[in-house]
Design a protein around this motif. Structure first.
Motif, PDB file in Angstrom:
ATOM      1  N   LYS A  14      12.626  -0.954   3.993  1.00 37.84           N
ATOM      2  CA  LYS A  14      13.080  -0.715   3.138  1.00 37.84           C
ATOM      3  C   LYS A  14      11.663   0.120   2.270  1.00 37.84           C
ATOM      4  CE  LYS A  14      17.119  -1.754   1.179  1.00 37.84           C
ATOM      5  NZ  LYS A  14      18.463  -0.535   0.847  1.00 37.84           N
ATOM      6  N   PHE A  15      11.274   1.076   1.540  1.00 37.61           N
ATOM      7  CA  PHE A  15      10.698   1.513   1.163  1.00 37.61           C
ATOM      8  C   PHE A  15      10.264   1.517  -0.331  1.00 37.61           C
ATOM      9  CE2 PHE A  15      10.851   4.708   4.388  1.00 37.61           C
ATOM     10  CZ  PHE A  15      10.087   4.055   5.627  1.00 37.61           C
ATOM     11  N   ALA A  16       9.083   0.481  -0.700  1.00 36.18           N
ATOM     12  CA  ALA A  16       8.862   0.313  -2.175  1.00 36.18           C
ATOM     13  C   ALA A  16       9.007   1.170  -3.083  1.00 36.18           C
ATOM     14  CB  ALA A  16       8.182  -0.574  -2.254  1.00 36.18           C
ATOM     15  N   CYS A  17       8.538   2.569  -2.826  1.00 35.46           N
ATOM     16  CA  CYS A  17       8.127   3.654  -3.464  1.00 35.46           C
ATOM     17  C   CYS A  17       9.398   4.622  -4.525  1.00 35.46           C
ATOM     18  CB  CYS A  17       7.459   4.884  -3.239  1.00 35.46           C
ATOM     19  SG  CYS A  17       8.001   5.571  -1.259  1.00 35.46           S
ATOM     20  N   VAL A  18      10.582   4.422  -3.315  1.00 34.46           N
ATOM     21  CA  VAL A  18      11.931   5.197  -3.661  1.00 34.46           C
ATOM     22  C   VAL A  18      12.662   4.006  -3.503  1.00 34.46           C
ATOM     23  CG1 VAL A  18      11.364   7.504  -2.732  1.00 34.46           C
ATOM     24  CG2 VAL A  18      12.032   5.950  -1.808  1.00 34.46           C
ATOM     25  N   ILE A  31       0.959  -0.983  -0.031  1.00 33.65           N
ATOM     26  CA  ILE A  31      -0.672  -0.056   0.360  1.00 33.65           C
ATOM     27  C   ILE A  31       1.204   0.721  -0.111  1.00 33.65           C
ATOM     28  CG2 ILE A  31      -2.136   1.150   1.513  1.00 33.65           C
ATOM     29  CD1 ILE A  31      -3.199  -1.329   2.104  1.00 33.65           C
ATOM     30  N   MET A  32       0.922   2.120  -0.926  1.00 32.59           N
ATOM     31  CA  MET A  32       1.565   2.910  -0.896  1.00 32.59           C
ATOM     32  C   MET A  32       0.523   5.025  -0.907  1.00 32.59           C
ATOM     33  SD  MET A  32       4.054   2.461  -3.973  1.00 32.59           S
ATOM     34  CE  MET A  32       5.254   1.404  -3.947  1.00 32.59           C
ATOM     35  N   VAL A  33       0.728   5.341  -0.075  1.00 29.40           N
ATOM     36  CA  VAL A  33      -0.050   6.884  -0.405  1.00 29.40           C
ATOM     37  C   VAL A  33       0.920   8.353  -0.898  1.00 29.40           C
ATOM     38  CG1 VAL A  33      -0.923   8.231   1.848  1.00 29.40           C
ATOM     39  CG2 VAL A  33      -0.240   6.066   2.349  1.00 29.40           C
ATOM     40  N   ASP A  34       1.323   9.009  -0.624  1.00 38.09           N
ATOM     41  CA  ASP A  34       2.815   9.627  -0.665  1.00 38.09           C
ATOM     42  C   ASP A  34       3.236   9.011  -2.110  1.00 38.09           C
ATOM     43  OD1 ASP A  34       4.378   8.641   0.904  1.00 38.09           O
ATOM     44  OD2 ASP A  34       5.791  10.446   1.617  1.00 38.09           O
ATOM     45  N   GLY A  35       3.794   8.411  -1.572  1.00 41.96           N
ATOM     46  CA  GLY A  35       4.974   7.875  -2.788  1.00 41.96           C
ATOM     47  C   GLY A  35       6.662   8.299  -2.745  1.00 41.96           C
ATOM     48  N   THR A  36       6.557   8.984  -1.779  1.00 46.76           N
ATOM     49  CA  THR A  36       7.699   9.916  -1.498  1.00 46.76           C
ATOM     50  C   THR A  36       9.075   9.347  -0.896  1.00 46.76           C
ATOM     51  OG1 THR A  36       7.169  11.647  -0.192  1.00 46.76           O
ATOM     52  CG2 THR A  36       6.283  11.727  -2.246  1.00 46.76           C
ATOM     53  N   GLY A  37       8.693   8.379   0.088  1.00 41.79           N
ATOM     54  CA  GLY A  37       9.726   7.428   1.583  1.00 41.79           C
ATOM     55  C   GLY A  37       9.180   8.253   2.606  1.00 41.79           C
ATOM     56  N   MET A  38       8.311   9.582   2.173  1.00 39.47           N
ATOM     57  CA  MET A  38       8.311   9.902   3.458  1.00 39.47           C
ATOM     58  C   MET A  38       6.817   9.811   4.965  1.00 39.47           C
ATOM     59  SD  MET A  38      10.029  12.343   3.156  1.00 39.47           S
ATOM     60  CE  MET A  38       8.627  14.519   3.824  1.00 39.47           C
ATOM     61  N   CYS A  39       5.557   8.461   4.041  1.00 41.19           N
ATOM     62  CA  CYS A  39       5.110   8.195   4.797  1.00 41.19           C
ATOM     63  C   CYS A  39       5.280   6.783   6.058  1.00 41.19           C
ATOM     64  CB  CYS A  39       3.333   8.318   4.489  1.00 41.19           C
ATOM     65  SG  CYS A  39       3.447   6.914   3.246  1.00 41.19           S
ATOM     66  N   GLY A  40       6.026   6.232   5.143  1.00 42.71           N
ATOM     67  CA  GLY A  40       6.583   4.903   5.394  1.00 42.71           C
ATOM     68  C   GLY A  40       5.208   3.859   5.392  1.00 42.71           C
ATOM     69  N   GLY A  41       4.380   4.054   4.161  1.00 45.20           N
ATOM     70  CA  GLY A  41       2.917   2.881   4.297  1.00 45.20           C
ATOM     71  C   GLY A  41       3.945   1.641   3.228  1.00 45.20           C
ATOM     72  N   CYS A  42       4.525   1.658   2.680  1.00 39.24           N
ATOM     73  CA  CYS A  42       5.318   1.228   1.960  1.00 39.24           C
ATOM     74  C   CYS A  42       6.321   0.607   1.747  1.00 39.24           C
ATOM     75  CB  CYS A  42       5.879   2.104   0.799  1.00 39.24           C
ATOM     76  SG  CYS A  42       7.239   2.485   0.727  1.00 39.24           S
ATOM     77  N   ARG A  43       6.619  -0.049   3.484  1.00 38.52           N
ATOM     78  CA  ARG A  43       7.655  -0.032   4.318  1.00 38.52           C
ATOM     79  C   ARG A  43       7.367  -2.285   3.794  1.00 38.52           C
ATOM     80  NH1 ARG A  43       6.553   1.126   9.346  1.00 38.52           N
ATOM     81  NH2 ARG A  43       6.013  -1.352  10.071  1.00 38.52           N
TER      82      ARG A  43
HETATM   83  S1  FES Z   1       4.579   5.016  -0.172  1.00 39.92           S
HETATM   84 FE1  FES Z   1       4.212   6.691   1.856  1.00 39.92          FE
HETATM   85  S2  FES Z   1       6.883   5.877   1.819  1.00 39.92           S
HETATM   86 FE2  FES Z   1       6.753   4.604  -0.152  1.00 39.92          FE
END
Ligand code: FES
Ligand code: FAD
Length: 311
Positions: free
Chosen positions: A242-246, A222-234
Motif C-alpha cells: 500500500k501507499f501510506a499517503c493515499v 518517507i513521503m515525496v509527492d504525497g499523491t501515490g505517484m512516486c512509490g516512496g511511501c510503500r
Molecule cells: S509519497 Fe509518493 S506515493 Fe506516497
C-alpha cells in the motif's frame, strides 16, 4: 508578487515544548474547515525548502488555524525551528492529505500517543469523545520535563494513563504498560489507536494481539509527492503493498510489516546526516561573519525512533 504573498501561511502562535519539540499554529481557514482527525499536510518552509509531511495535530475552525507539532530531527525541521517565528510565513502547505481516521461506532477506545505521537493522537481522542465514545488515553514520554498537552487530554478523555520511561511522572514504564493496565481493567475495549515511533506502534500491536482487539496505527514512511505517484511511501500490509499517503496513513497494526518500514526509513541516513551537518556548518559561517548573531551549536541529532521505545 501578489501570488507569492497569497501562497504564504502566517504563523500566529508558537510554543516550545522542549529543546527539540515545538508547536506552530498556522492561519489557513480553508484547511481548518476541511481537516479531519488523522490527516496531514505537506509543508515547504521557504521557496527552496524540502517538502515535509506533518500531521494536523489540531484544527480550530473558528480561528481558521491548524496546529502542527514538530520534532527537530534533521536539516529541515531544525531550520524551521530557527526560522518559524510568530508573524513569519510558511511558503507552501498542501492538504489535508490522507484518509481521515475512522471515528467508528466503538463504545470504548484506547488512544495511545508516544513522544511526538501524543500530538497527532489528540484530534482522534477528541473526535471519539464528541461521538460519545468512552475514551481512555495512554500517553508516553521519556521523562516528566517532556510531557505536553496533559490538560488537553484530561479534558477529552474519560481516563488518562500517563507513562514515563523513568517514572518521573505517572506510571513508570512504556505505553505498552499503560495498554496492559487498561485491558486488565476494561474487558470491553473495542479498539486501540496508536501513534508514535514505529517500534512503539509495533509494541502496541503486540500488546493487543493476544486479546484480539482491533488496533489501528498511523504510519510515517518517507513521503515525496504525497499523491501515490512516486512509490516512496510503500508499506507492506499483510500480503498487500500500500501507499501510506493515499491508502493511509492509518492501517491495521496486526498486519503491518514494521521491520520493513523501519529498514526503509533508515535508507537515507547518511545523506540526511550530511545535509544536517552542511546546514550547521553554514550557520556557523554566518555567525563568524556577524559576531553579534547568537551562536548556533552543532547539536547531536535525536534519533526519531529513540523517543519512546515501547514494547
Ligand atoms: S509519497 Fe509518493 S506515493 Fe506516497
Ligand atoms: C504522514 C506523516 C506525518 C508526519 N507527521 C509529523 C509530525 O506531525 N511532526 C513531526 O515532527 N514529524 C512528522 N513526520 C516526520 C517528518 O516528516 C520528518 O521528521 C521530516 O521529514 C524530517 O525532515 P528533516 O530534513 O528535518 O530530517 P532528515 O534528516 O531529512 O530525516 C530524519 C528522519 O525523518 C524521516 N524522514 C525524512 N524525510 C522524510 C519525508 N519526506 N517524509 C517522511 N519522513 C521523512 C526519516 O526517517 C529520517 O531518517 C511525519 C511523517 C509522515 C510520513
Amino acid at each position: 508578487m501578489e501570488a507569492a504573498r497569497l501562497s504564504q501561511f502566517e504563523i500566529v502562535a508558537r510554543e516550545d515544548f522542549s529543546d527539540v519539540t515545538y508547536l506552530l499554529e498556522v492561519r489557513h481557514p480553508l484547511m481548518a474547515k476541511a481537516a479531519r482527525p488523522g490527516q496531514f499536510v505537506i509543508v515547504m518552509a521557504h521557496e527552496r525548502g524540502e517538502r515535509i509531511p506533518l500531521t494536523i495535530a489540531d484544527f480550530d475552525r473558528s480561528r481558521g488555524t491548524i496546529t502542527l507539532v514538530v520534532q527537530a530531527v534533521g536539516k529541515t525541521t531544525r531550520e524551521m525551528q530557527q526560522s518559524c517565528k510568530v508573524g513569519s510565513t510558511l511558503h507552501a502547505m498542501v492538504g489535508p492529505m490522507g484518509i481521515p481516521s475512522p471515528i467508528s461506532g466503538a463504545k470504548k477506545v484506547v488512544c495511545v500517543g508516544g513522544g511526538l505521537g501524543v500530538a497527532p493522537i489528540f484530534p482522534q481522542a477528541r473526535g471519539f469523545k464528541e461521538a460519545g465514545t468512552y475514551v481512555i488515553g495512554v500517553l508516553g514520554f521519556r521523562t516528566k520535563s517532556l510531557v505536553f498537552w496533559e490538560d488537553k487530554f484530561r479534558a477529552c478523555c474519560n481516563e488518562l494513563i500517563l507513562c514515563t520511561d523513568d517514572g518521573s511522572a505517572g506510571l513508570k514504564g512504556l505505553v505498552t504498560e499503560g495498554i496492559k493496565r487498561a485491558i486488565a481493567k476494561h474487558r470491553d475495549i473495542d479498539e486501540v489507536v496508536a501513534i508514535g515511533p514505529p517500534v512503539m506502534m509495533k509494541g502496541c500491536a503486540e500488546a493487543t494481539r493476544p486479546h484480539k482487539i482491533k488496533t489501528l496505527v498511523s504510519l510515517n514512511p518517507i513521503m515525496v509527492d504525497g499523491t501515490g505517484m512516486c512509490g516512496g511511501c510503500r508499506v507492506k500490509i499483510g500480503s498487500e503493498v500500500k501507499f501510506a499517503c493515499v491508502d493511509g496513513p492509518d492501517f491495521d497494526g496486526h498486519l503491518v510489516d514494521f521491520d520493513d518500514l523501519m529498514t526503509r526509513l533508515r535508507r537515507y541516513t547518511q545523506v540526511e546526516r550530511a545535509a544536517a551537518e552542511r546546514w550547521s556548518a553554514n550557520c556557523r559561517m554566518k555567525d563568524l561573519a556577524d559576531p553579534a548573531a547568537p551562536a548556533v551549536e552543532l547539536l547531536e541529532l535525536p534519533d526519531p525512533f529513540d523517543d519512546v521505545k515501547g514494547g
